[in-house]
Write a protein that holds these residues in place. Structure first.
Motif, PDB file in Angstrom:
ATOM      1  N   GLY B 110      31.195  -9.143  78.864  1.00 35.04           N
ATOM      2  CA  GLY B 110      32.284  -8.368  79.459  1.00 35.04           C
ATOM      3  C   GLY B 110      33.542  -9.214  79.560  1.00 35.04           C
ATOM      4  O   GLY B 110      33.669 -10.252  78.909  1.00 35.04           O
ATOM      5  N   ASP B 116      37.178  -4.142  88.663  1.00 31.33           N
ATOM      6  CA  ASP B 116      35.725  -3.917  88.699  1.00 31.33           C
ATOM      7  C   ASP B 116      35.001  -5.095  89.339  1.00 31.33           C
ATOM      8  O   ASP B 116      33.783  -5.195  89.243  1.00 31.33           O
ATOM      9  CB  ASP B 116      35.189  -3.693  87.271  1.00 31.33           C
ATOM     10  CG  ASP B 116      35.878  -2.528  86.587  1.00 31.33           C
ATOM     11  OD1 ASP B 116      36.198  -1.560  87.304  1.00 31.33           O
ATOM     12  OD2 ASP B 116      36.088  -2.577  85.364  1.00 31.33           O
ATOM     13  N   VAL B 118      34.664  -8.239  88.512  1.00 34.13           N
ATOM     14  CA  VAL B 118      33.863  -9.065  87.611  1.00 34.13           C
ATOM     15  C   VAL B 118      34.451 -10.469  87.649  1.00 34.13           C
ATOM     16  O   VAL B 118      35.602 -10.676  87.266  1.00 34.13           O
ATOM     17  CB  VAL B 118      33.911  -8.519  86.161  1.00 34.13           C
ATOM     18  CG1 VAL B 118      33.081  -9.407  85.233  1.00 34.13           C
ATOM     19  CG2 VAL B 118      33.409  -7.089  86.110  1.00 34.13           C
ATOM     20  N   ASP B 122      29.766 -13.772  86.702  1.00 34.79           N
ATOM     21  CA  ASP B 122      29.158 -12.603  86.065  1.00 34.79           C
ATOM     22  C   ASP B 122      29.226 -12.695  84.547  1.00 34.79           C
ATOM     23  O   ASP B 122      28.598 -11.911  83.848  1.00 34.79           O
ATOM     24  CB  ASP B 122      29.888 -11.325  86.524  1.00 34.79           C
ATOM     25  CG  ASP B 122      29.888 -11.192  88.032  1.00 34.79           C
ATOM     26  OD1 ASP B 122      28.804 -11.342  88.625  1.00 34.79           O
ATOM     27  OD2 ASP B 122      30.958 -10.962  88.618  1.00 34.79           O
ATOM     28  N   LEU B 123      30.013 -13.640  84.042  1.00 38.09           N
ATOM     29  CA  LEU B 123      30.308 -13.658  82.604  1.00 38.09           C
ATOM     30  C   LEU B 123      29.747 -14.870  81.864  1.00 38.09           C
ATOM     31  O   LEU B 123      30.225 -15.196  80.803  1.00 38.09           O
ATOM     32  CB  LEU B 123      31.833 -13.623  82.389  1.00 38.09           C
ATOM     33  CG  LEU B 123      32.536 -12.334  82.739  1.00 38.09           C
ATOM     34  CD1 LEU B 123      33.991 -12.427  82.367  1.00 38.09           C
ATOM     35  CD2 LEU B 123      31.887 -11.158  82.032  1.00 38.09           C
TER      36      LEU B 123
END
Lengths: 198, 198
Positions: B110, B116, B118, B122-123
């Motif tokens: 992503g 959102d 993020v 998260d990545l």
């Protein structure tokens, strides 16, 4: 792609054969499925297997169900003496969603087409003639598409059944919620010709 | 719909959850599947089951394969010291189809997004930093989308890696086969600014 991903590739290739999906959208769908393995991929595999085992065409009307004769054909409530003739199972489902028709169906499985050499025998038309007597049919509603092939098919069936039964077709006109500005000339002409006194 | 067709209905509902399919196209797809039971429905069910059992994310780069560490990460040929950072597995597959990149990948999963919520964790951005040392990386190619979120992510990663490694990004310009008339202003500006002597 390497050997160990060949199942994924094979799945993408199979998914790409579905109507409405191409190679690119099949890849997207498969990635989505792998990400939602428990929620979507597993249930989908199981349900496809279940449907592959149980789904069959109704021997009488051509509807798709899980028995040799479908629920509509076996239900005594649906023996109203009316048969609605549709091109395709999808059309039958659309009629059922509206819930307005209480009789039985006859799925042609397409339309007559000289180009694709589809003749009356390919379309369950002989079976329709047989059903008229065996099921005491009083009215046949020709609910085929308002296309050239659809109308040709309707005229052919009407010729075959002429005199033995009441024949009707769906009304043509302005769709509910339709704006005149967006309608084609043919629909406007049909709606004006079939105008009703209020 | 009656009880005995509930498997078919359930299948339609599951199919409608795929990206690119809605309720109507899911119905069409399921009818198509039932008609092609042996050629499509059965193989698809089997292959989905196989993929559901074997597919997994590579623990190192995030690619999808059938082993804990994917083929690209285990192949010594791909240890070129280059890592190509992509947003998504689909982007990795697109790069692999072109066949031009010989190194390894890192799939972010992503883009950074405040809306959102993020964040970098998260990545897989921390995992990327770890890989630089353990795999003797000399160049990181940021192959993220030319969107606002993609470029924000690229700038964040560049900040994190600054000084430790050579950082590059994909060239921007006129796509092969692209006609100027159909290109947006941004692309034309980028292509002109990056013009090359012939």
């Amino acid at each position: 792609m390497s050997n160990s991903t060949r199942d994924i590739d094979a799945l993408i290739e199979l998914m790409a054969k579905l109507p409405g999906l191409g190679p690119r959208s099949a890849r997207r769908a498969v990635l989505h499925l792998i990400r939602k393995r428990a929620l979507l991929l597993m249930p989908l595999a199981d349900m496809m297997h279940a449907v592959a085992v149980t789904a069959r065409e109704c021997l009488r009307c051509g509807n798709i169900g899980t028995t040799d004769i479908c629920d509509i054909c076996t239900s005594p409530k649906r023996a109203t003496g009316e048969i609605c003739v549709v091109e395709d199972v999808a059309d039958l489902w659309a009629m059922e969603r509206s819930g307005v028709f209480k009789g039985r169906y006859h799925v042609l499985g397409g339309t007559l087409s000289a180009l694709d050499s589809v003749g009356p025998e390919d379309l369950r038309i002989p079976q329709l003639v047989t059903r008229l007597d065996s099921e005491n049919i009083t009215e046949v509603i020709l609910a085929v598409g308002a296309t050239i092939d659809g109308q040709t098919t309707a005229h052919y069936i009407a010729d075959q059944l002429q005199g033995s039964v009441k024949l009707t077709s769906l009304a043509q006109g302005v769709p509910i919620g339709g704006e005149l500005d967006y309608l084609d000339d043919g629909t406007i002409t049909a709606a004006l010709n079939a105008r009703k006194e209020m």
